[in-house]
Scaffold this active site. Sequence first.
Site, PDB file in Angstrom:
ATOM      1  N   GLY A 130      10.222  -9.644   5.883  1.00  0.00           N
ATOM      2  CA  GLY A 130      10.674 -10.968   5.298  1.00  0.00           C
ATOM      3  C   GLY A 130       9.843 -12.003   6.041  1.00  0.00           C
ATOM      4  N   ASN A 161       6.078  -4.177   5.559  1.00  0.00           N
ATOM      5  CA  ASN A 161       6.140  -2.752   5.982  1.00  0.00           C
ATOM      6  C   ASN A 161       7.247  -1.986   5.850  1.00  0.00           C
ATOM      7  OD1 ASN A 161       7.623  -4.544   7.737  1.00  0.00           O
ATOM      8  ND2 ASN A 161       7.002  -3.178   9.573  1.00  0.00           N
TER       9      ASN A 161
END
Length: 290
Positions: A141, A165
């Site tokens: 984020g 990731n």
Amino acid sequence: MKFKNPPVNSLSLELLTEFIISLEKLENDKTFRGIILTSKDVEDFECGCPSSQTLQAGEGVRSLLQQHMVTAASAGLDLTEMCGKNPAHYAEYWKAVQELWLRLYLSNLVLIAAINMTGTSHGSTQSPVVLLPLQGACPAGGCLISLTCDYRILADNPKYLMGLNETLLGIVAPFWFKDTFVNTIGHRASEQALQLGLLFRPAEALQVGLVDQVVPEDQVLSTALSVMARWMAIPDHARQLTKNMMRKTTVDRLVKQRDTDIQNFVSFISRDSIQKSLQMYLEKLKQKKG
């Protein structure tokens, strides 16, 4: 309103809501033309350094945005919001994540990410630029927020990592995460990075195009201010229309599928296997802290 969610500045539902409200206020206040997402040294702030000219564009902004007082870490999605909750909560959380991205990606303001800036900063009380906090590594984020910006500057420190990731946590990045990534670094680089959950160090991030500049830590803010001046020299209406033309197709994809995207997220995150994976990851984090 104070952004404070230690230890890793994770994007909780509360923080997302506050962030969205503040952005809306800034968008509606035509005296502001740009936002620099950055951070301030926590010790300087907590020790009571003068703040009337630090990280705020005057007293009017102080009621909207204050420091995200942290020492180092990411502005990633808050995994605790996605683990052990009910479907209604997951839906509410994901809708807030969507809303933040939509507001940032098509913002009429100039957005510059000054990532991992430390030390004392400065600014004018008459400045049309607001500074928001963004410090530490930028996975998931946090990376997405920086990718919504018009320009990204990263501190040259090998400890800092940036990327999406999700796969490392057993999660799949949604299509609009992918679209934003592809728009920035291209299809092939995105395909590899997303599948492998790659986190790029500064030199790698610059090489792949994830950031526009890598500079010494003590020059991140000054560089951001110089870059902002160049962007603000362009007439707002022309720049805004061009930005909308470049990005609207990507935004429209989410707008048309927003409810479906929420349903897909809730369905996926509610799976027992995903919940177990998240619980294991959170437990590992607790053990590291211990």
